[in-house]
Write a protein that holds these residues in place. Structure first.
Motif, short mmCIF file in Angstrom:
data_model
loop_
_atom_site.label_atom_id
_atom_site.label_comp_id
_atom_site.label_asym_id
_atom_site.label_seq_id
_atom_site.Cartn_x
_atom_site.Cartn_y
_atom_site.Cartn_z
N LEU A 1 16.51 -0.95 13.69
CA LEU A 1 16.60 -2.31 14.23
C LEU A 1 15.41 -2.69 15.10
N ALA A 2 14.64 -1.71 15.55
CA ALA A 2 13.55 -2.00 16.48
C ALA A 2 12.51 -2.96 15.89
N PRO A 3 12.03 -2.77 14.65
CA PRO A 3 11.08 -3.75 14.11
C PRO A 3 11.67 -5.16 14.00
N ALA A 4 12.94 -5.26 13.63
CA ALA A 4 13.59 -6.58 13.55
C ALA A 4 13.63 -7.23 14.92
N PHE A 5 13.89 -6.44 15.94
CA PHE A 5 13.88 -6.96 17.31
C PHE A 5 12.48 -7.46 17.67
N ALA A 6 11.46 -6.70 17.34
CA ALA A 6 10.09 -7.11 17.64
C ALA A 6 9.74 -8.43 16.95
N ARG A 7 10.13 -8.55 15.69
CA ARG A 7 9.87 -9.81 14.97
C ARG A 7 10.57 -10.98 15.64
N THR B 1 0.81 -1.22 0.00
CA THR B 1 0.00 0.00 0.00
C THR B 1 0.85 1.27 0.00
N GLY B 2 2.17 1.10 -0.01
CA GLY B 2 3.05 2.26 -0.07
C GLY B 2 3.01 3.13 1.16
N ARG B 3 2.79 2.52 2.33
CA ARG B 3 2.70 3.29 3.57
C ARG B 3 3.90 2.99 4.46
N GLY B 4 4.29 4.00 5.24
CA GLY B 4 5.25 3.78 6.31
C GLY B 4 4.60 2.95 7.41
N LEU B 5 5.44 2.33 8.23
CA LEU B 5 4.93 1.44 9.28
C LEU B 5 5.62 1.76 10.59
N LEU B 6 4.82 2.03 11.61
CA LEU B 6 5.34 2.32 12.94
C LEU B 6 4.94 1.19 13.89
N TRP B 7 5.93 0.46 14.39
CA TRP B 7 5.68 -0.62 15.35
C TRP B 7 5.56 0.00 16.73
N ARG B 8 4.50 -0.37 17.46
CA ARG B 8 4.25 0.22 18.76
C ARG B 8 3.81 -0.83 19.80
N PRO B 9 4.79 -1.52 20.41
CA PRO B 9 4.42 -2.40 21.53
C PRO B 9 3.92 -1.57 22.71
#
Length: 197
Positions: free
Chosen positions: A102-108, A27-35
């Protein structure tokens, strides 16, 4: 922009985490991971987790196993599920401060290890070694995640979630529109492609 709000102890968030990057790319959107800490939302709503709810817990365990087969994902609920994933959440925000990419990779990695190897996401001594696989010093990660400023940040973000009406996991804010639940991902994608309706 897609905001992906989740608690690491949410099995439905595990399945969402396996799909959200591809959805954002399509969808061409940025992604913000928020635990965030789902317990903060439970205090506001009076709800409790699926695993602790009679009948719903049994159904959810069956549904998670079914989803894992459908998606071809390895999935095992860890002993003592659900863990209070405060250590993993604090570690995420320290990493985000130090090396945001690196934060999203850590979450995964946290999701994968929790749902396949039984990682104790409540124990900083168990979580910190994951940093090594990302090129981060585990000792620095453990020390950083224990800093008062990081503890306060994780707490503030959980409170922010509730203040914004976020009450479940996974929860998505897609171009400003709220969607609750892994099963809403097709709707999220359609909303983003069509510009809403």
């Amino acid at each position: 922009m897609i905001e992906f709000w989740f608690d690491f102890s949410s099995a439905y968030a595990f399945f969402a985490a396996a799909e959200i990057d591809d959805l954002a790319a399509r969808t061409g959107r940025g992604l913000l991971w928020r635990p965030y800490m789902l317990g903060t939302a439970f205090k506001a709503t009076g709800a409790r987790g699926l695993s602790a709810t009679p009948l719903k817990g049994d159904y959810a365990r069956r549904d998670w196993a079914r989803l894992a087969r459908l998606k071809g994902l390895e999935f095992r609920l860890p002993p003592g599920h659900p863990k209070v994933a405060l250590a993993a959440t604090r570690a995420f925000y320290w990493i985000e401060d130090q090396a945001p990419d690196l934060a999203p990779a850590f979450a995964r990695l946290v999701f994968r290890r929790y749902y396949t190897e039984g990682l104790d996401t409540s124990d900083l001594a168990a979580v910190a070694p994951l940093g090594a696989g990302l090129g981060l010093d585990p000792g620095a990660l453990a020390a950083g995640a224990a800093l008062p400023a990081i503890k306060e940040r994780a707490k503030a973000i959980s409170e922010e979630a509730v203040a914004r009406g976020i009450f479940g996991s996974p929860f998505f804010i897609a171009d400003g529109e709220p969607f609750w639940g892994h099963d809403r991902l097709p709707m999220v994608e359609d909303w983003l492609r069509r510009g809403g309706w």
